[in-house]
Write an enzyme that holds these catalytic residues in place. Structure first.
Site, mmCIF file in Angstrom:
data_model
loop_
_atom_site.group_PDB
_atom_site.id
_atom_site.type_symbol
_atom_site.label_atom_id
_atom_site.label_comp_id
_atom_site.label_asym_id
_atom_site.label_seq_id
_atom_site.Cartn_x
_atom_site.Cartn_y
_atom_site.Cartn_z
ATOM 1 C CG HIS A 48 -2.040 -1.014 1.099
ATOM 2 N ND1 HIS A 48 -2.976 -0.998 0.095
ATOM 3 C CD2 HIS A 48 -2.333 -2.100 1.861
ATOM 4 C CE1 HIS A 48 -3.813 -2.019 0.243
ATOM 5 N NE2 HIS A 48 -3.440 -2.697 1.302
ATOM 6 N NE ARG A 73 1.477 -4.956 3.501
ATOM 7 C CZ ARG A 73 0.328 -4.488 4.013
ATOM 8 N NH1 ARG A 73 -0.517 -5.305 4.639
ATOM 9 N NH2 ARG A 73 0.043 -3.209 3.928
ATOM 10 C CG ASP A 87 17.907 -13.929 -5.672
ATOM 11 O OD1 ASP A 87 18.029 -14.829 -4.819
ATOM 12 O OD2 ASP A 87 17.750 -14.158 -6.888
ATOM 13 C CG ASP A 178 -7.703 -5.626 3.176
ATOM 14 O OD1 ASP A 178 -8.305 -5.218 2.174
ATOM 15 O OD2 ASP A 178 -6.540 -5.282 3.442
#
Length: 352
Positions: A48, A73, A87, A178
């Site tokens: 977000h 995130r 990586d 959510d």
């Protein structure tokens, strides 16, 4: 030489509560400031916040140089994206919108090298291996990756018990915002039904032996979550903290300046009637005190009006904050009073 130890993962495995903060300002300088606060972990948000892999990596670097641990995130749990984050040297990732055990198992495979998983082998190019300076990286990396998954809708909550059986998932994070929306409570994560669903989910996660996590700004909820056994708890968001502080400082600065004030009067034998009508009309929007002779109406914006009724006139004092729109406020008061006084020739004169 093995992969670097993930102290955050080790702490979660040991059941040691880790207090964190959400980092959404998408700026390495801001992240570096946050890293001086002493949080156990800082989550750099790629879902977000306006981040990409490069900006997240810049923030991860400055956090790694502090006593805090970076967690990132992802915007979505795609295998190719997970590979790039790992990586880049991000050892702890949070994947949003996990709705099934099959999805969780796919994420586990994405963070592990073959033959257990499907993570692409390119460590010689990767920051994670210090660009091939860690000779044992490929054989030791899997154990130091911390996979956190986010359950945040009705489908995920329905599948939670099965998700919790998936080996390789280190922690499950409940997303109240959510989940509230999916439960028909958009913007109301504090609704009792939502809080009950959240605490029930957290209790199930703790009982499974996996780490439970949540972001909540409510001190009472924070305490409750720790009492439930939550081990990765975010208690603040840098964006909202900055915005709230800046707004408060602006208001305290303006409070040093005088308010804009103007007086007015209208000749009428119905002054008490109009005073009471205006106070009642605005009582659901502001703070109101009134009787048949006087009334005060105050709004959070800084606008206020004082009214005094006599047998012959309605006297008014209108005020706004130092940067408020006094002319607009005068028009609003005048228009409302004229509507109430439509049966007579009513004229409000302002002394300015």
């Amino acid at each position: 030489m093995p992969a670097p130890q993930n102290v955050f993962k080790a702490a979660l495995k040991a059941g040691e509560p880790q207090i964190g903060c959400w980092i959404g300002m998408a700026d390495a300088y801001a992240a570096e400031i946050a890293a001086t606060a002493g949080f156990d972990w800082l989550l750099v948000d790629g879902e977000h916040a306006p981040n990409d892999l490069r900006s997240i990596l810049e923030q991860v670097r400055v956090i790694e140089g502090s006593g805090s641990v970076p967690v990132a995130r992802l915007p979505i749990g795609e295998t190719w994206m997970i590979k790039q984050y790992l990586d880049a040297g991000v050892q702890s990732i949070l994947v949003p919108m996990v709705e099934s055990a099959d999805q969780a198992r796919a994420l586990v495979r994405a963070v592990q090298y073959p033959p257990r998983g499907v993570r692409g082998v390119g460590s010689s190019l990767a920051r994670a291996s210090q660009f091939a300076a860690i000779p044992d990286y490929l054989t030791t990396a899997d154990e130091e990756i911390c996979l956190l998954i986010q359950v945040e809708n009705n489908a995920g909550m329905a599948a939670l018990d099965e998700i919790l059986t998936v080996e390789g998932v280190d922690g499950v994070f409940i997303g109240p915002a959510d989940l509230a929306a999916d439960m028909g409570q958009l913007g109301n994560a504090g609704h009792p039904d939502v809080e009950q669903a959240v605490t029930d989910g957290l209790a199930r996660i703790v009982a499974s032996g996996k780490a439970a996590g949540i972001l909540t700004l409510d001190p009472a909820m924070q305490r409750n979550c720790l009492d439930l056994g939550v081990t990765f708890l975010a208690t603040e968001i840098d964006v909202t903290l900055f915005a709230k502080s800046m707004r408060a400082k602006a208001q305290s600065g303006f409070a040093l300046l005088p308010q804009q004030i103007v007086t007015g009067q209208a000749e009428t034998g119905n002054a008490s009637k109009y005073l009471q009508q205006l106070c009642k009309h605005w009582s659901h929007k502001g703070q109101v005190e009134f009787d048949v002779y006087a009334g005060t109406i105050s709004f959070a914006s800084g606008n206020s009006v004082k009214l005094k009724a006599t047998s012959e006139a309605l006297e008014i004092e209108a005020s706004v904050s130092p940067r408020g729109d006094l002319d607009r406020w005068k028009i609003a008061i005048t228009d409302h009073l004229k509507r109430f006084a439509f049966r007579e020739e009513f004229e409000l004169y302002w002394n300015n």
